[in-house]
Design a protein around this motif. Structure first.
Motif, mmCIF file in Angstrom:
data_model
loop_
_atom_site.group_PDB
_atom_site.id
_atom_site.type_symbol
_atom_site.label_atom_id
_atom_site.label_comp_id
_atom_site.label_asym_id
_atom_site.label_seq_id
_atom_site.Cartn_x
_atom_site.Cartn_y
_atom_site.Cartn_z
ATOM 1 N N SER A 1 0.819 -1.220 0.000
ATOM 2 C CA SER A 1 0.000 0.000 0.000
ATOM 3 C C SER A 1 0.848 1.262 0.000
ATOM 4 N N VAL A 2 1.939 1.273 0.783
ATOM 5 C CA VAL A 2 2.763 2.477 0.906
ATOM 6 C C VAL A 2 4.236 2.102 0.870
ATOM 7 N N ASN A 3 5.058 3.098 0.564
ATOM 8 C CA ASN A 3 6.511 2.968 0.607
ATOM 9 C C ASN A 3 7.070 4.275 1.140
ATOM 10 N N ILE A 4 8.357 4.284 1.521
ATOM 11 C CA ILE A 4 8.947 5.489 2.090
ATOM 12 C C ILE A 4 10.293 5.753 1.446
ATOM 13 N N ASN A 5 10.555 7.022 1.178
ATOM 14 C CA ASN A 5 11.849 7.449 0.668
ATOM 15 C C ASN A 5 12.830 7.475 1.830
ATOM 16 N N SER A 6 13.868 6.659 1.748
ATOM 17 C CA SER A 6 14.792 6.513 2.871
ATOM 18 C C SER A 6 15.577 7.781 3.163
ATOM 19 N N ASP A 7 15.721 8.674 2.197
ATOM 20 C CA ASP A 7 16.531 9.874 2.401
ATOM 21 C C ASP A 7 15.750 11.028 3.019
ATOM 22 N N ASN A 8 14.544 11.280 2.505
ATOM 23 C CA ASN A 8 13.806 12.465 2.983
ATOM 24 C C ASN A 8 12.538 12.137 3.761
ATOM 25 N N GLY A 9 12.152 10.860 3.887
ATOM 26 C CA GLY A 9 10.989 10.485 4.685
ATOM 27 C C GLY A 9 9.658 10.652 3.990
ATOM 28 N N ASP A 10 9.635 10.833 2.673
ATOM 29 C CA ASP A 10 8.360 10.941 1.936
ATOM 30 C C ASP A 10 7.663 9.583 1.916
ATOM 31 N N ILE A 11 6.380 9.552 2.361
ATOM 32 C CA ILE A 11 5.578 8.334 2.296
ATOM 33 C C ILE A 11 4.767 8.384 1.006
ATOM 34 N N ILE A 12 4.928 7.369 0.181
ATOM 35 C CA ILE A 12 4.339 7.342 -1.160
ATOM 36 C C ILE A 12 3.296 6.239 -1.214
ATOM 37 N N SER A 13 2.139 6.558 -1.783
ATOM 38 C CA SER A 13 1.083 5.557 -1.941
ATOM 39 C C SER A 13 1.386 4.664 -3.145
ATOM 40 N N LEU A 14 1.178 3.373 -2.961
ATOM 41 C CA LEU A 14 1.405 2.400 -4.030
ATOM 42 C C LEU A 14 0.102 1.925 -4.655
ATOM 43 N N GLN A 15 -1.027 2.407 -4.142
ATOM 44 C CA GLN A 15 -2.315 2.017 -4.694
ATOM 45 C C GLN A 15 -3.321 3.131 -4.439
ATOM 46 N N SER A 16 -4.428 3.065 -5.137
ATOM 47 C CA SER A 16 -5.519 4.018 -4.923
ATOM 48 C C SER A 16 -6.452 3.435 -3.865
ATOM 49 N N PHE A 17 -6.675 4.153 -2.810
ATOM 50 C CA PHE A 17 -7.434 3.639 -1.675
ATOM 51 C C PHE A 17 -8.932 3.798 -1.905
ATOM 52 N N ASN A 18 -9.689 2.840 -1.374
ATOM 53 C CA ASN A 18 -11.151 2.855 -1.467
ATOM 54 C C ASN A 18 -11.716 2.854 -0.055
ATOM 55 N N TYR A 19 -12.410 3.935 0.284
ATOM 56 C CA TYR A 19 -12.948 4.071 1.642
ATOM 57 C C TYR A 19 -13.910 2.942 1.987
ATOM 58 N N GLU A 20 -14.667 2.466 1.005
ATOM 59 C CA GLU A 20 -15.650 1.419 1.277
ATOM 60 C C GLU A 20 -14.982 0.071 1.562
#
Length: 512
Positions: free
Chosen positions: A213-232
């Motif tokens: 679902s998510v990944n993180i940039n090891s250098d600057n701490g940016d959390i990146i989404s790997l999928q489009s989330f569905n609230y339902e």
């Protein structure tokens, strides 16, 4: 340095005397007379210069160790200090000390030699540099002093782990956000310097669902989404991020990240059975004699979204401005506005629009053909004749009705039980009074008991045969006699019966 008066022989100082350059002088003097043949004599004058305190102490610093590691132990030598004074005696004796509050002190080695040592623990993060002022003072009168300032820098060691601004980070992400978006940036701070403050970020102990679902940039701490989330499908999830510095040994700390998916209005309302959305035929029958407010149908719909996005409203979209039917905006109940007339059509096609409260608003429609029939017997739908009074029938009324019925049943059962107990007691009382109890005693005597009255019948123990006769009320005449039987089978009149009340009975023994 000196001069002499040729006439008087006075010796005077001509130049500047400096004890530090020459503490004494030897002067040779010649005296010559004025005769024809001059004669002369020679003499030697010794001049001793008396020292005065005209020189300040001199401070020299050698072997300065700078920078000093912040984890240096107490007593570590930072620099060597030497103090000198060109004056003599007391004028050349000096004392040395540090000015201000610094984590160092002077330790005397030999005479005017000192060592500058660490006096208490250092902390580069609190103070990375110290200006140490050394003051030396002699014992002259008046005393002279001098100062020297040395700069001591403190070097860093990796003694601080990265720190987050808060132990828990809450992240809010809209559903259907594009893949690859930066949904949050984790930031940690390390008080150390240089390499000790360089931080690397990583997801800690995540499951397959989180890592996909998510990944993180090891250098600057940016959390990146790997999928489009569905609230339902998923409303929230949690993971941890670890920040590690580049020191030796490396230090790290963790932060918990809570991701909350925000609902977007991406679901249209859905019509519930028995009705279906626009495109199918739904028919309801209404009697011609229906009064104003007659219940025709109830449209039910649901929305998979939440909050305001799922707040539904009902409207009649076709025909526009109908004056025969109305629908509850929030309830979806379709009712008549007025009584039917001969000018009204027999079939009324209605289109009900169900809209949510999202931005932009989404909607669904349902078509209902309302057919006017002559009598209620022709109505075939399951909703054909719902009384108006049930419109406001709520769960609270149902609970109240059940409670009243329960109390009534309990009261009725209690009343029946009470009547049964009373009847049972009356039966016992009747038997007690209509059939007195006859008891045989061990000595052969008979006892008659009724209520609180008891009558005893006695006879001889050797009586061969006997019998008891019970006279029910009314009793025999008042002059009746009670007969006892003795052992010789003779009859004796023993007692005249007393007058008894109307419902009493008496027991009389009788010889067989």
């Amino acid at each position: 340095m000196f001069s002499i008066n040729s006439d008087t022989g006075e010796l005077t100082i001509k130049g500047h005397l400096d004890y530090e350059k020459s503490p004494s002088y030897e002067i040779r003097v010649q005296a010559t007379d004025q005769g024809h043949s001059r004669r002369s004599a020679h003499g030697k004058v010794l001049v001793e210069v008396i020292d005065v305190n005209d020189n300040s102490p001199d401070i020299s610093v050698t072997s300065l160790m700078s920078p000093v590691k912040e984890d240096a132990e107490i007593g570590t030598v930072v620099a060597l200090v030497t103090v000198s004074d060109k004056d003599s005696s007391k004028n050349g004796i000096t004392n040395c000390k540090l000015s201000g509050s610094v984590p160092f002190k002077l330790k005397s080695n030999y005479k005017n030699d000192y060592s500058l040592v660490v006096d208490w623990p250092l902390d580069r993060e609190s103070e990375s540099q110290y200006n140490v002022t050394i003051t030396a003072t002699d014992e002259g009168a008046p005393p002279l002093s001098s100062t020297s300032v040395i700069t001591v820098r403190v070097s860093d060691v990796n003694d601080n782990a990265p720190r987050f601004s808060e132990p828990v980070a809450n992240v809010y992400v809209k559903e259907n956000s594009p893949v690859g978006d930066v949904i949050y940036t984790i930031s940690a701070f390390d008080r150390d310097s240089e390499e000790n403050s360089m931080i690397m970020y990583a997801l800690l102990g995540t499951s397959n669902s989180i890592s996909s679902s998510v990944n993180i940039n090891s250098d600057n701490g940016d959390i990146i989404s790997l999928q489009s989330f569905n609230y339902e499908e998923i409303k929230t999830f949690q993971f941890k991020v670890q920040a590690t510095d580049s020191g030796v040994p490396p230090l790290s700390s963790n932060v918990t990240v809570n991701v909350f998916i925000l609902d977007e209005n991406d679901n249209s309302p859905g019509i519930l059975a028995p009705y279906s959305e626009h495109g199918s035929v739904n028919t309801e029958n209404v009697p011609y004699s229906a009064e104003a407010g007659y219940f025709v149908a109830k449209i039910r719909a649901v929305d998979a979204d939440s909050g305001y996005n799922a707040l539904l409203s009902y409207h009649i979209s076709e025909p526009k401005g109908t004056n025969l039917f109305r629908i509850g905006t929030s309830t979806g109940e379709l009712r008549t506005k007025r009584r039917m007339s001969d000018n009204d059509l027999k079939t009324h096609p209605l289109v009900v629009l169900v809209s949510d409260n999202g931005e932009p608003s989404l909607s669904a429609t349902v078509s209902i053909d309302v057919v006017v029939v002559e009598s209620t017997g022709e109505i075939q739908t399951q909703f054909r004749n719902v009384p108006r009074k049930e419109e406001n029938f709520s769960d609270l009324n149902l609970y109240l009705l059940i409670a009243i019925a329960s109390v009534s049943v309990i009261f009725l059962l209690s009343l029946i039980s009470l009547l049964a107990v009373k009847c049972h007691r009356k039966g016992d009382s009747f038997r007690r009074y209509s059939a007195p109890v006859i008891t045989t005693h061990p000595d052969g005597s008979w006892s008659y008991s009724k209520s609180t009255q008891q009558y005893d019948v006695c006879y001889s123990s050797d009586t061969l045969k006997s019998d008891v006769v019970v006279f029910p009320a009314p009793y025999p005449p008042a002059d009746a006699e009670l007969i006892s039987i003795n052992g010789n089978d003779t009859f004796n009149r023993t007692q005249t019966l007393p007058n008894k009340e109307e419902n009493d009975s008496v027991i009389i023994p009788r010889a067989l």
